[in-house]
Motif scaffolding. Structure first.
Motif, PDB file in Angstrom:
ATOM      1  N   LEU A  17       0.858  -1.180   0.000  1.00 56.40           N
ATOM      2  CA  LEU A  17       0.000   0.000   0.000  1.00 56.40           C
ATOM      3  C   LEU A  17       0.894   1.230   0.000  1.00 56.40           C
ATOM      4  CD1 LEU A  17      -2.822  -0.648   2.658  1.00 56.40           C
ATOM      5  CD2 LEU A  17      -3.145  -0.381   0.189  1.00 56.40           C
ATOM      6  N   ARG A  18       0.376   2.313  -0.546  1.00 60.49           N
ATOM      7  CA  ARG A  18       1.093   3.584  -0.451  1.00 60.49           C
ATOM      8  C   ARG A  18       0.183   4.598   0.213  1.00 60.49           C
ATOM      9  NH1 ARG A  18       3.647   7.819  -4.832  1.00 60.49           N
ATOM     10  NH2 ARG A  18       1.433   8.292  -5.203  1.00 60.49           N
ATOM     11  N   LEU A  19       0.601   5.097   1.335  1.00 60.51           N
ATOM     12  CA  LEU A  19      -0.134   6.138   2.028  1.00 60.51           C
ATOM     13  C   LEU A  19       0.366   7.506   1.570  1.00 60.51           C
ATOM     14  CD1 LEU A  19      -0.128   4.731   5.681  1.00 60.51           C
ATOM     15  CD2 LEU A  19      -1.678   4.208   3.781  1.00 60.51           C
ATOM     16  N   SER A  20      -0.562   8.454   1.548  1.00 59.28           N
ATOM     17  CA  SER A  20      -0.223   9.817   1.159  1.00 59.28           C
ATOM     18  C   SER A  20      -0.681  10.782   2.237  1.00 59.28           C
ATOM     19  CB  SER A  20      -0.913  10.180  -0.162  1.00 59.28           C
ATOM     20  OG  SER A  20      -0.528   9.304  -1.194  1.00 59.28           O
ATOM     21  N   CYS A  21      -0.024  11.922   2.300  1.00 59.61           N
ATOM     22  CA  CYS A  21      -0.398  12.951   3.275  1.00 59.61           C
ATOM     23  C   CYS A  21       0.019  14.300   2.719  1.00 59.61           C
ATOM     24  CB  CYS A  21       0.290  12.694   4.604  1.00 59.61           C
ATOM     25  SG  CYS A  21      -0.038  13.936   5.890  1.00 59.61           S
ATOM     26  N   THR A  22      -0.827  15.283   2.885  1.00 58.95           N
ATOM     27  CA  THR A  22      -0.429  16.632   2.525  1.00 58.95           C
ATOM     28  C   THR A  22       0.723  17.050   3.435  1.00 58.95           C
ATOM     29  OG1 THR A  22      -2.125  17.476   4.016  1.00 58.95           O
ATOM     30  CG2 THR A  22      -2.700  17.295   1.692  1.00 58.95           C
ATOM     31  N   ALA A  23       1.674  17.772   2.868  1.00 55.70           N
ATOM     32  CA  ALA A  23       2.890  18.119   3.604  1.00 55.70           C
ATOM     33  C   ALA A  23       3.243  19.578   3.376  1.00 55.70           C
ATOM     34  CB  ALA A  23       4.043  17.224   3.173  1.00 55.70           C
ATOM     35  N   PRO A  24       3.061  20.424   4.364  1.00 56.52           N
ATOM     36  CA  PRO A  24       3.439  21.824   4.207  1.00 56.52           C
ATOM     37  C   PRO A  24       4.940  21.955   4.072  1.00 56.52           C
ATOM     38  CG  PRO A  24       2.871  21.356   6.479  1.00 56.52           C
ATOM     39  CD  PRO A  24       2.512  20.143   5.700  1.00 56.52           C
ATOM     40  N   TYR A  75       4.737  10.601   1.394  1.00 59.93           N
ATOM     41  CA  TYR A  75       4.264   9.261   1.102  1.00 59.93           C
ATOM     42  C   TYR A  75       4.905   8.244   2.051  1.00 59.93           C
ATOM     43  CZ  TYR A  75       3.204  11.754  -3.192  1.00 59.93           C
ATOM     44  OH  TYR A  75       2.748  12.683  -4.101  1.00 59.93           O
ATOM     45  N   LEU A  76       4.202   7.146   2.225  1.00 59.76           N
ATOM     46  CA  LEU A  76       4.767   5.994   2.906  1.00 59.76           C
ATOM     47  C   LEU A  76       4.459   4.774   2.052  1.00 59.76           C
ATOM     48  CD1 LEU A  76       6.278   5.032   5.474  1.00 59.76           C
ATOM     49  CD2 LEU A  76       4.022   4.410   6.392  1.00 59.76           C
ATOM     50  N   GLN A  77       5.470   4.287   1.365  1.00 57.30           N
ATOM     51  CA  GLN A  77       5.327   3.069   0.586  1.00 57.30           C
ATOM     52  C   GLN A  77       5.559   1.885   1.504  1.00 57.30           C
ATOM     53  OE1 GLN A  77       4.515   2.603  -2.768  1.00 57.30           O
ATOM     54  NE2 GLN A  77       4.456   0.433  -2.185  1.00 57.30           N
ATOM     55  N   MET A  78       4.565   1.039   1.610  1.00 55.52           N
ATOM     56  CA  MET A  78       4.627  -0.111   2.515  1.00 55.52           C
ATOM     57  C   MET A  78       4.571  -1.389   1.697  1.00 55.52           C
ATOM     58  SD  MET A  78       2.185   1.167   5.636  1.00 55.52           S
ATOM     59  CE  MET A  78       0.675   1.016   4.683  1.00 55.52           C
ATOM     60  N   ASN A  79       5.622  -2.165   1.763  1.00 59.66           N
ATOM     61  CA  ASN A  79       5.703  -3.442   1.048  1.00 59.66           C
ATOM     62  C   ASN A  79       5.791  -4.591   2.042  1.00 59.66           C
ATOM     63  OD1 ASN A  79       5.828  -1.994  -1.414  1.00 59.66           O
ATOM     64  ND2 ASN A  79       8.052  -1.824  -1.255  1.00 59.66           N
ATOM     65  N   SER A  80       5.554  -5.786   1.561  1.00 56.13           N
ATOM     66  CA  SER A  80       5.642  -6.995   2.391  1.00 56.13           C
ATOM     67  C   SER A  80       4.866  -6.819   3.703  1.00 56.13           C
ATOM     68  CB  SER A  80       7.112  -7.323   2.700  1.00 56.13           C
ATOM     69  OG  SER A  80       7.844  -7.495   1.511  1.00 56.13           O
ATOM     70  N   LEU A  81       3.648  -6.354   3.568  1.00 48.89           N
ATOM     71  CA  LEU A  81       2.843  -6.073   4.749  1.00 48.89           C
ATOM     72  C   LEU A  81       2.553  -7.341   5.544  1.00 48.89           C
ATOM     73  CD1 LEU A  81       0.536  -3.369   3.208  1.00 48.89           C
ATOM     74  CD2 LEU A  81       1.919  -3.080   5.269  1.00 48.89           C
TER      75      LEU A  81
END
Length: 119
Positions: A17-24, A75-81
């Protein structure tokens, strides 16, 4: 400063999964997670403008934090969860450029996005 996290969902063990977040801009950023009945724990942090990162030991090279300041995104790219990765994931911003693994060092928090890993 308002942070908006997205990208969570249901995924099978071993998936990604790839999580996203707004980042100032000019803020160091971080990801934390909280599993049911447990305390919020550090996952990863990245400095501003990027290039320096820190990860929790349990990440074990499976996750990658990154940012794109042109888009004001992190972003947080999460592999092999793994099943143990199931939690609500929160993004956070720190009013300084340096990384940190302490939640008390972060000034702004997003609403969280649920990640559920199934067997």
């Amino acid at each position: 400063v308002q942070l908006q996290a997205s990208g969570g969902g249901l995924v099978e063990a071993g998936g990604s999964l790839r999580l996203s977040c707004t980042a100032p801009g000019r803020y160091a950023m971080g990801w934390f997670r909280q599993a049911p009945g447990k305390e919020r724990t550090f996952v990863a942090s990245i400095n501003w403008p990027g290039g320096i990162t820190k990860y929790a030991d349990f990440v074990k090279g499976r996750f990658t934090i990154s940012r794109d300041d042109a888009k004001n995104m992190m972003y947080l790219q999460m592999n092999s969860l793994e099943l143990e990765d199931t939690a609500v994931y929160y993004c956070a911003a720190r009013r300084t450029s340096g990384i940190s693994s302490y939640s008390s060092h972060f000034n702004y928090w997003g609403q969280g996005t649920q990640v559920t890993v199934s067997s």
